[in-house]
Design an enzyme around this catalytic site. Structure first.
Site, PDB file in Angstrom:
ATOM      1  N   LYS A   1       0.847  -1.210   0.000  1.00 33.17           N
ATOM      2  CA  LYS A   1       0.000   0.000   0.000  1.00 33.17           C
ATOM      3  C   LYS A   1       0.876   1.251   0.000  1.00 33.17           C
ATOM      4  CE  LYS A   1      -1.686   1.679   4.014  1.00 33.17           C
ATOM      5  NZ  LYS A   1      -1.392   3.082   4.266  1.00 33.17           N
ATOM      6  N   ASN A   2       1.905   1.265   0.852  1.00 31.56           N
ATOM      7  CA  ASN A   2       2.680   2.503   1.031  1.00 31.56           C
ATOM      8  C   ASN A   2       3.673   2.756  -0.084  1.00 31.56           C
ATOM      9  OD1 ASN A   2       1.162   2.926   3.250  1.00 31.56           O
ATOM     10  ND2 ASN A   2       2.745   2.406   4.739  1.00 31.56           N
TER      11      ASN A   2
ATOM     12  N   ARG B   1      -5.682   9.914   4.206  1.00 31.23           N
ATOM     13  CA  ARG B   1      -4.732  10.799   4.896  1.00 31.23           C
ATOM     14  C   ARG B   1      -3.596  11.169   3.946  1.00 31.23           C
ATOM     15  NH1 ARG B   1      -1.352  14.069   6.942  1.00 31.23           N
ATOM     16  NH2 ARG B   1       0.688  13.181   6.557  1.00 31.23           N
TER      17      ARG B   1
ATOM     18  N   CYS C   1      -5.934  12.087  11.272  1.00 35.47           N
ATOM     19  CA  CYS C   1      -6.229  10.647  11.293  1.00 35.47           C
ATOM     20  C   CYS C   1      -6.126  10.168  12.739  1.00 35.47           C
ATOM     21  CB  CYS C   1      -5.285   9.885  10.382  1.00 35.47           C
ATOM     22  SG  CYS C   1      -3.748   9.525  11.183  1.00 35.47           S
TER      23      CYS C   1
ATOM     24  N   ARG D   1      -1.517  15.017  11.818  1.00 39.98           N
ATOM     25  CA  ARG D   1      -0.609  14.588  10.755  1.00 39.98           C
ATOM     26  C   ARG D   1      -0.168  15.849  10.015  1.00 39.98           C
ATOM     27  NH1 ARG D   1      -1.413   9.114   9.561  1.00 39.98           N
ATOM     28  NH2 ARG D   1       0.412   9.177   8.218  1.00 39.98           N
ATOM     29  N   PRO D   2       0.767  16.627  10.622  1.00 40.30           N
ATOM     30  CA  PRO D   2       1.194  17.888  10.009  1.00 40.30           C
ATOM     31  C   PRO D   2       1.821  17.653   8.637  1.00 40.30           C
ATOM     32  CG  PRO D   2       2.687  17.230  11.760  1.00 40.30           C
ATOM     33  CD  PRO D   2       1.540  16.282  11.815  1.00 40.30           C
TER      34      PRO D   2
ATOM     35  N   ASP E   1       3.857  20.304   7.451  1.00 42.28           N
ATOM     36  CA  ASP E   1       4.768  21.464   7.362  1.00 42.28           C
ATOM     37  C   ASP E   1       6.025  21.160   6.558  1.00 42.28           C
ATOM     38  OD1 ASP E   1       5.039  19.768   9.742  1.00 42.28           O
ATOM     39  OD2 ASP E   1       6.802  20.959  10.154  1.00 42.28           O
ATOM     40  N   LEU E   2       6.544  19.934   6.708  1.00 44.44           N
ATOM     41  CA  LEU E   2       7.768  19.575   5.959  1.00 44.44           C
ATOM     42  C   LEU E   2       7.484  19.471   4.457  1.00 44.44           C
ATOM     43  CD1 LEU E   2       9.208  16.842   8.344  1.00 44.44           C
ATOM     44  CD2 LEU E   2      10.106  19.148   7.989  1.00 44.44           C
TER      45      LEU E   2
ATOM     46  N   ASP F   1       4.633   0.837  11.895  1.00 46.01           N
ATOM     47  CA  ASP F   1       3.418   0.165  11.394  1.00 46.01           C
ATOM     48  C   ASP F   1       3.311  -1.272  11.883  1.00 46.01           C
ATOM     49  OD1 ASP F   1       3.483   1.785   8.115  1.00 46.01           O
ATOM     50  OD2 ASP F   1       2.943   2.491  10.115  1.00 46.01           O
TER      51      ASP F   1
ATOM     52  N   ARG G   1      -8.446  -0.585   4.497  1.00 50.39           N
ATOM     53  CA  ARG G   1      -7.573   0.403   3.844  1.00 50.39           C
ATOM     54  C   ARG G   1      -6.258  -0.232   3.414  1.00 50.39           C
ATOM     55  NH1 ARG G   1      -5.924   4.511   7.562  1.00 50.39           N
ATOM     56  NH2 ARG G   1      -4.612   4.991   5.791  1.00 50.39           N
TER      57      ARG G   1
HETATM   58  C1  EPZ Z   1       4.061   7.069   6.030  1.00 49.18           C
HETATM   59  O1  EPZ Z   1       3.252   8.071   6.624  1.00 49.18           O
HETATM   60  C2  EPZ Z   1       3.186   5.820   5.961  1.00 49.18           C
HETATM   61  N1  EPZ Z   1       2.027   6.069   5.113  1.00 49.18           N
HETATM   62  C3  EPZ Z   1       2.732   5.436   7.372  1.00 49.18           C
HETATM   63  O2  EPZ Z   1       1.990   4.215   7.253  1.00 49.18           O
HETATM   64  C4  EPZ Z   1       3.967   5.173   8.232  1.00 49.18           C
HETATM   65  O3  EPZ Z   1       3.560   4.885   9.541  1.00 49.18           O
HETATM   66  C5  EPZ Z   1       4.864   6.421   8.215  1.00 49.18           C
HETATM   67  O4  EPZ Z   1       5.207   6.784   6.854  1.00 49.18           O
HETATM   68  C6  EPZ Z   1       6.163   6.198   8.982  1.00 49.18           C
HETATM   69  O5  EPZ Z   1       6.855   5.127   8.433  1.00 49.18           O
HETATM   70  C7  EPZ Z   1       2.179   6.018   3.763  1.00 49.18           C
HETATM   71  O6  EPZ Z   1       3.260   5.786   3.256  1.00 49.18           O
HETATM   72  C8  EPZ Z   1       0.950   6.245   2.950  1.00 49.18           C
HETATM   73  P1  EPZ Z   1       6.029  10.517   8.105  1.00 49.18           P
HETATM   74  P2  EPZ Z   1       3.771   9.624   6.638  1.00 49.18           P
HETATM   75  O7  EPZ Z   1       5.862  11.761   7.309  1.00 49.18           O
HETATM   76  O8  EPZ Z   1       4.454   9.930   5.375  1.00 49.18           O
HETATM   77  C9  EPZ Z   1       5.804  13.897  11.394  1.00 49.18           C
HETATM   78  C10 EPZ Z   1       0.195   2.760   7.655  1.00 49.18           C
HETATM   79  O9  EPZ Z   1      -0.251   2.234   8.688  1.00 49.18           O
HETATM   80  N2  EPZ Z   1       5.683  14.840  10.274  1.00 49.18           N
HETATM   81  O10 EPZ Z   1       7.282   9.720   7.944  1.00 49.18           O
HETATM   82  O11 EPZ Z   1       2.621  10.469   7.033  1.00 49.18           O
HETATM   83  C11 EPZ Z   1       4.566  13.008  11.527  1.00 49.18           C
HETATM   84  O12 EPZ Z   1       3.571  13.671  12.282  1.00 49.18           O
HETATM   85  C12 EPZ Z   1       0.594   4.215   7.663  1.00 49.18           C
HETATM   86  O13 EPZ Z   1       0.365   2.169   6.563  1.00 49.18           O
HETATM   87  C13 EPZ Z   1       5.749  16.207  10.551  1.00 49.18           C
HETATM   88  O14 EPZ Z   1       5.876  16.618  11.700  1.00 49.18           O
HETATM   89  O15 EPZ Z   1       4.797   9.537   7.839  1.00 49.18           O
HETATM   90  C14 EPZ Z   1       5.098  11.787  12.211  1.00 49.18           C
HETATM   91  O16 EPZ Z   1       5.134  12.029  13.604  1.00 49.18           O
HETATM   92  C15 EPZ Z   1       0.361   4.876   9.007  1.00 49.18           C
HETATM   93  N3  EPZ Z   1       5.631  17.082   9.519  1.00 49.18           N
HETATM   94  C16 EPZ Z   1       6.531  11.679  11.687  1.00 49.18           C
HETATM   95  O17 EPZ Z   1       6.845  12.954  11.100  1.00 49.18           O
HETATM   96  C17 EPZ Z   1       5.464  16.670   8.224  1.00 49.18           C
HETATM   97  O18 EPZ Z   1       5.377  17.527   7.303  1.00 49.18           O
HETATM   98  C18 EPZ Z   1       6.733  10.637  10.607  1.00 49.18           C
HETATM   99  O19 EPZ Z   1       5.770  10.883   9.634  1.00 49.18           O
HETATM  100  C19 EPZ Z   1       5.391  15.281   7.964  1.00 49.18           C
HETATM  101  C20 EPZ Z   1       5.519  14.386   9.006  1.00 49.18           C
END
Ligand code: EPZ
Length: 416
Positions: free
Chosen positions: A22-23, A92, A116, A121-122, A124-125, A305, A397
């Site tokens: 999925k990811n 999301r 979610c 789920r910010p 900002d980055l 995950d 999902r």
């Molecule tokens: C991806 O989410 C995956 N989803 C998530 O899988 C997975 O848990 C996550 O990466 C971590 O491995 C998909 O690929 C569709 P991140 P993502 O940006 O991209 C913070 C599942 O169960 N953050 O690496 O949203 C964020 O809040 C899902 O399949 C910021 O602060 O994860 C989190 O605490 C759940 N600002 C941390 O970084 C930003 O702009 C990691 O998030 C972006 C993220």
């Protein structure tokens, strides 16, 4: 509303082929709009998040056609760059379309993605990275209006190795003039899959899997066919299920290196693990042992995950295991539901301590989120009696057909 019903205690045995990831397929579906032509995705999983992505592609004017497990996308007719609120909120990770739409059109308009169950789920980055490439992003009434007529490649350092922000940056950089270098990029295997897909389409991306990724923008793209990588978290789920209830399983279509921290934990808990080309085997006899602390971390650390499903596998282990959830603020929502089944878990902020009990009892429970719902399936398989899982839309999902897959291993499980 359908429920998943499990009669626990059945030993699991057999072979399972792991579905596409999925990811990986979600960012790849966004990437298809970079090429005004046809791409064929082989082994694309039938998931509600994939259907949500297809609805976004169709809204933008693209065509998408299933043929079994293959999905053909034609992005030539794409004529819009706006994504309406109701489509953004369905999934999301819909924000992943932002970089690709900007790269294709130089304009984009969409709302903030829905929050979610895992907490805020910010993005900002995502936004700061796109601004670094020269995009003008304005928020007006909850909608993001973006103009990026002339993005320029440059060096961009990510504050944290965010998976989504890395993917959005790669997709936007494909539309920028010159080279972009991403520093402190996420190293997940799904990003390597995205790179391989983009290169198959004629883009120039290298370094994925490491912390530094280089993208040469504005390449000539062409039609492509690409096989999506296997889902390492679904694989971790099935291994955790067999570990929890006892039995033996061989998973096919999986790269065992992608979940080595998960198999290491299951081995420490007392399972026998074997890994071959494209395969993983697990054998579990008797009660598992508690293991050393499980700390979730960006890849190649222990995947967040897989936290819930490993926790579920250890609910009947001898001893206590400490979990530390370092990625998301609110990723223990499955704990209350597991407690209803007799689990002994205490939570304080990011730390959860699982003290193994000799028995788990089937109970009516509800999925709180995708992986929390998967954990309830794992616990239900190991519990005495009947477990009824509600709100299974969360599970759908990310799991193509868990009843089909677990029944293949001998589980007494049905959809009602
Ligand atoms: C991806 O989410 C995956 N989803 C998530 O899988 C997975 O848990 C996550 O990466 C971590 O491995 C998909 O690929 C569709 P991140 P993502 O940006 O991209 C913070 C599942 O169960 N953050 O690496 O949203 C964020 O809040 C899902 O399949 C910021 O602060 O994860 C989190 O605490 C759940 N600002 C941390 O970084 C930003 O702009 C990691 O998030 C972006 C993220």
């Amino acid at each position: 509303m359908s429920q998943i019903i499990i009669q626990g205690g059945e030993r699991l045995e057999g072979t399972l082929r792991v579905q596409g990831a999925k990811n990986s397929v979600l960012p790849i579906l966004a990437a298809t709009i970079l090429h005004p032509g046809q791409t064929v995705l082989r082994g694309c999983p039938h998931l509600s998040d994939v259907e949500a992505s297809i609805r976004i592609l169709q809204h933008l004017g693209c065509e998408a056609q299933w043929e079994g497990e293959d999905l053909t996308v034609n992005a030539a007719p794409m004529g819009r760059w706006d994504i309406p609120d109701h489509l953004m909120r369905e999934m999301r990770s819909s924000v992943i379309f932002l970089g690709a739409v900007l790269a294709r059109f130089g304009w984009a308009e969409m709302s903030y993605p829905g929050g979610c169950e895992l907490g805020p789920r910010p993005i900002d980055l995502h936004l700061s990275t796109l601004r670094r490439l020269g995009a003008d992003l304005r928020e007006e009434g909850g909608r993001l209006r973006c103009a990026a007529q002339q993005m320029e490649g440059r060096e961009i350092a990510l504050g944290i190795p965010s998976v989504g922000a890395t993917e959005n940056a790669i997709l936007a950089a494909c539309g920028a003039e010159g080279e972009t270098v991403l520093v402190n990029a996420a190293r997940e295997p799904e990003i390597v899959d995205l790179q391989n897909f983009l290169c198959a389409m004629g883009c120039k991306v290298r370094g994925a899997g490491s912390s530094t990724i280089c993208i040469a923008g504005r390449q000539e793209t062409h039609d492509a066919t690409y096989s999506v990588m296997p889902d390492r978290i679904v694989a971790a789920t099935w291994l955790s299920a067999v570990a929890a209830v006892g039995g033996e399983v061989e998973l096919e279509h999986i790269n065992y290196r992608h979940l080595s921290t998960v198999t290491a934990a299951l081995h420490e808990a007392g399972c026998r693990i074997s890994g071959g080309e494209g395969k993983i085997g697990l054998r579990s006899e008797g009660r598992l042992r508690a293991i050393s602390a499980v700390r979730t971390a960006p890849y190649p650390g222990f995947p967040t995950d897989a936290q819930a499903v490993l926790m579920a596998a250890l609910l009947r282990s001898k001893g206590a295991t400490v979990f530390v959830e370092n990625i998301f603020e609110n990723r223990y929502r499955h704990v209350d539901e597991l407690r209803r089944m007799g689990a002994d878990i205490s939570v304080a902020d990011r730390v959860a301590v699982v003290t193994g009990t000799s028995e788990l009892y089937g109970a009516p429970v509800r999925a709180t989120d995708l992986r929390g719902g998967a954990a309830l399936m794992v616990a239900g398989l190991a519990a005495e009696g009947e477990t009824r899982i509600g709100d299974i839309q969360h599970i759908q999902r990310g799991y193509e057909d868990p009843v089909r897959d677990l029944r293949k291993l001998g589980a007494a499980i049905r959809l009602e």
